[in-house]
Design a protein around this motif. Structure first.
Motif, mmCIF file in Angstrom:
data_model
loop_
_atom_site.group_PDB
_atom_site.id
_atom_site.type_symbol
_atom_site.label_atom_id
_atom_site.label_comp_id
_atom_site.label_asym_id
_atom_site.label_seq_id
_atom_site.Cartn_x
_atom_site.Cartn_y
_atom_site.Cartn_z
ATOM 1 N N GLN A 116 0.836 -1.207 0.000
ATOM 2 C CA GLN A 116 0.000 0.000 0.000
ATOM 3 C C GLN A 116 0.870 1.256 0.000
ATOM 4 N N ALA A 117 1.926 1.244 0.821
ATOM 5 C CA ALA A 117 2.816 2.398 0.893
ATOM 6 C C ALA A 117 3.576 2.588 -0.415
ATOM 7 N N VAL A 118 4.034 1.487 -1.016
ATOM 8 C CA VAL A 118 4.756 1.583 -2.295
ATOM 9 C C VAL A 118 3.877 2.237 -3.353
ATOM 10 N N TRP A 119 2.635 1.761 -3.461
ATOM 11 C CA TRP A 119 1.724 2.314 -4.474
ATOM 12 C C TRP A 119 1.354 3.758 -4.154
ATOM 13 N N LYS A 120 1.174 4.061 -2.885
ATOM 14 C CA LYS A 120 0.768 5.402 -2.471
ATOM 15 C C LYS A 120 1.799 6.438 -2.892
ATOM 16 N N TYR A 121 3.075 6.105 -2.771
ATOM 17 C CA TYR A 121 4.135 7.077 -3.059
ATOM 18 C C TYR A 121 4.729 6.929 -4.454
ATOM 19 N N LEU A 122 4.244 5.984 -5.237
ATOM 20 C CA LEU A 122 4.739 5.813 -6.598
ATOM 21 C C LEU A 122 4.214 6.944 -7.476
ATOM 22 N N PRO A 123 5.073 7.664 -8.193
ATOM 23 C CA PRO A 123 4.599 8.755 -9.063
ATOM 24 C C PRO A 123 3.582 8.249 -10.083
ATOM 25 N N THR A 124 2.654 9.135 -10.466
ATOM 26 C CA THR A 124 1.567 8.737 -11.369
ATOM 27 C C THR A 124 2.094 8.153 -12.671
ATOM 28 N N GLU A 125 3.107 8.772 -13.263
ATOM 29 C CA GLU A 125 3.638 8.257 -14.525
ATOM 30 C C GLU A 125 4.269 6.886 -14.329
ATOM 31 N N SER A 126 4.884 6.662 -13.167
ATOM 32 C CA SER A 126 5.452 5.334 -12.876
ATOM 33 C C SER A 126 4.349 4.304 -12.693
#
Length: 370
Positions: free
Chosen positions: A228-238
């Motif tokens: 959840q944390a990885v996805w939350k902070y992953l930039p939109t383009e990434s």
């Protein structure tokens, strides 16, 4: 029905949970809660192994809910919610029978809803019947866990005809095996990094761990609490690049088959009854009493017509999520109270779980899309 949704509504005992029972407790402080419930409710199943039928878990969720719900403060209303509007000091929920319920706040937990109809050409693996003709030629779109469930349902029914599963990469879910999750802290993970950097970091971690005698599954399950944390902070383009290029590889390693399912799928592949094909599904049309699916194979310049009797759409919720939303999310998008997120995965919420309206403004009540 409480706790079921799409995943746990199946009654087929061959449709197993792809997570071990020891990891299925509804309470973080009671990791053995599900195993203890299972030993009482289904003692024979609890002795058969760690992978249980998914229908059993629906029963457990309902039992856990009723066990913990405050007496007199929890009520289930058997109605569909079709509308939600914000008031000055709360919200008002509209039900299908025309009645309305006021509340201080609302949590949107509708899930993805049913798969949209395919005009009679594409069959829904969860609601449409199996072919009456056991020798029918079956095409399955997708090669993930829904395909596995569909193939097992066909085999359980004594199907004798050919089954062909097609996906762009032709990847099958990996099998579960004994392993020990790697202990990772949030500080170990490069949160907020690009998908390119994150993928390279994860690949290097797996290689290092395997060289030291570990299993790649250790790393995947070690990442599980932090996803959840990885996805939350992953930039939109990434996020967009991940969904376009890497999600298929992630899915087959993250969402694995229980060994008993993997054995049956491998046996069907060896016998030739099941075939995995790389290709992209484009169209379907009916000619007389047969279906023809247009499949574009890698390296081919023209679409190849595939003759079959039935086509099951097992591509999952990411294929057309905006057409499969439940009534409430549809109403939120239609009225402008909500909007689809930038990646088209569902309705959008901010980091504080507040619903985002059509203008990009968060509502004053909290919500969660699950």
């Amino acid at each position: 029905e409480i706790g079921k949704g799409l995943a746990y509504a199946t009654n087929n005992p061959s449709h197993l949970f792809n997570v071990r029972s020891g990891q299925l407790s509804a309470f973080s402080g009671k990791p053995d809660h599900f195993d203890r419930w299972l030993s009482v409710a289904y003692p024979a199943l609890s002795r058969q192994g760690p992978f249980v039928p998914r229908a059993i878990y629906a029963e457990y969720l309902e039992a856990a809910l009723r066990e913990t719900a405050p007496v007199g403060k929890f009520r289930i209303i058997p109605q569909a919610c079709i509308g939600l509007r914000e008031l000055e000091h709360g919200v008002e929920v509209t039900l299908a029978d025309g009645s309305a319920l006021p509340a201080h706040f609302a949590i949107v937990a509708t899930g993805y809803g049913g798969q949209p109809a395919g005009d009679g050409l594409l069959s829904n693996p969860w609601t449409d019947p199996l072919p009456a003709d056991r020798k029918a030629r079956v095409l399955v779109l997708g090669t993930g866990l829904t395909m596995v469930d569909t193939v097992l349902s066909l085999l359980d029914a004594g199907h004798e005809g050919q089954i062909v599963a097609v996906s762009r990469r032709g990847l099958l879910p990996q099998r579960h095996a004994l392993h020990r999750p790697l202990l990772l802290s949030t500080a170990d993970i490069p949160l907020g990094a690009s998908i390119h950097y994150l993928s390279r970091w994860l690949t290097d971690l797996v290689r290092t761990h395997v060289r030291s005698g570990g299993d790649w599954r250790d790393v995947m399950d070690g990442m599980r609490p932090h996803l959840q944390a990885v996805w939350k902070y992953l930039p939109t383009e990434s996020r967009r690049r991940f969904l376009r290029h890497a999600v298929a590889f992630w899915d087959v390693h993250r969402h694995r088959m229980p060994p008993v399912q993997a054995d049956r799928i491998e046996a069907a592949l060896r016998s030739g009854q099941l075939e995995i094909v790389r290709g992209r599904f484009l169209t379907a049309e009916r000619r007389g009493d047969r279906l023809f699916a247009g499949i574009l194979r890698p390296g081919w310049d023209e679409v190849q017509p595939f003759k079959c009797d039935v086509v099951y759409d097992c591509r999952g919720v990411r294929s057309r999520p905006d057409q499969g939303l439940p009534a409430l999310p549809q109403a939120l998008v239609k009225t402008g109270a909500g909007r689809m997120d930038k990646l088209g995965l569902g309705i959008e919420f901010d980091r504080n779980c507040a619903l985002i309206d059509m203008h990009g403004h968060p509502h004053g009540f909290s919500a969660s899309a699950r």
